[in-house]
Scaffold this motif. Sequence first.
Motif: not given
Length: 357
Positions: A294-298, A235-243, A275-278
């Motif tokens: 393995l996809l735990e959260e988004a 949408g108009s947001m940045n996005v994160f995933f927990k893998i 841990p956070v990786i760009e």
Amino acid sequence: MKAYQIETILSSNRKQKPVTEQLEFGTIFTDHMFIMDYSVERGWHDPRIIPYQPISLDPAAMVFHYGQTVFEGLKAYLSKDGEVFLFRPDRNFSRMNQSNARLCIPPIDEELAVEALKQLVKIDQDWIPKAEGTSLYIRPFIISTAPHLGVAPSESYQFIIILSPVGSYYKEGIHPVKISVEQNYVRAVAGGTGEAKTGGNYANGLKAQEEAAKLGYSQVLWLDGRENKYIEEVGSMNVFFKINGEIVTPALNGSILQGITRDSIIQLLKHWNIPVIERRISVEEIYQSYREGLLEEAFGTGTAAVISPIGEFLWKGEKLVVNSGEVGQLTRELYDTLTGIQNGTKEDPFGWRVQLR
């Protein structure tokens, strides 16, 4: 900080305050606004706070024809003790100047902008709703005003700040949204205006959002405009995933907005030693992670919602349900912590919270 002279004309006809339970986003505005003008001869001049009112523009004003405009979005919060807080306002005006550079708009004095914002919010602080989760939304914007149809940067502008009391984004509690992976349209490409906060980027996304809504999805997941495979924004947001225990987010690449909430989340995660990786993330990788369990959260991040959990993706006709469609533990902890820092209920180890005095 310099001493800035900002003329103030108070309204003699105050509006009635809205009922908090009936607040929607961006439909009601406070008694006052800030405005400042620019001309080639004088530069930015005449900063003033005046009663909220319509602005008068020539039909040939360049903003109507060529979209030379930028904006920002931030909030003021009222603590339980009645203190007023802003959240990282300096970063908003720094980013505004980055957008200005891309749109050929003269830079603003960032310290003056922060001071003007503080004075405006102080005048209208009675408009900040008191209920949990509510806030005063702040919209600074710049428009090109020269009456000229030639395709060139305008020679005159107005910088304006308006305020709007808004209700809680999650009136019934934080809940996950359903997202459709966009296959036909693109939001931006590197070299375009994707990393600037300008109106055209948002108008460009309306068609895809409209079509996603017809399928029962709240928003779209944007892929890159060249290969149509790498994830950019939601949408108009940045996005994160927990893998598999690791947090990943798309690296800034020239077409992704440098979100202030995004940066805050990254700093908060690092503070927690998580841990956070760009990096580049393909939609295929997300799909494979989902298939392997393995996809735990988004979640998405932005000013309006702070954090918006994602419970489902639709990609090529297949539904990818994340965390059984429930809010993830880390997502909730991030939301609670960041909103707590913003409203003064949690410690602020980063110095992000700015108290209005």
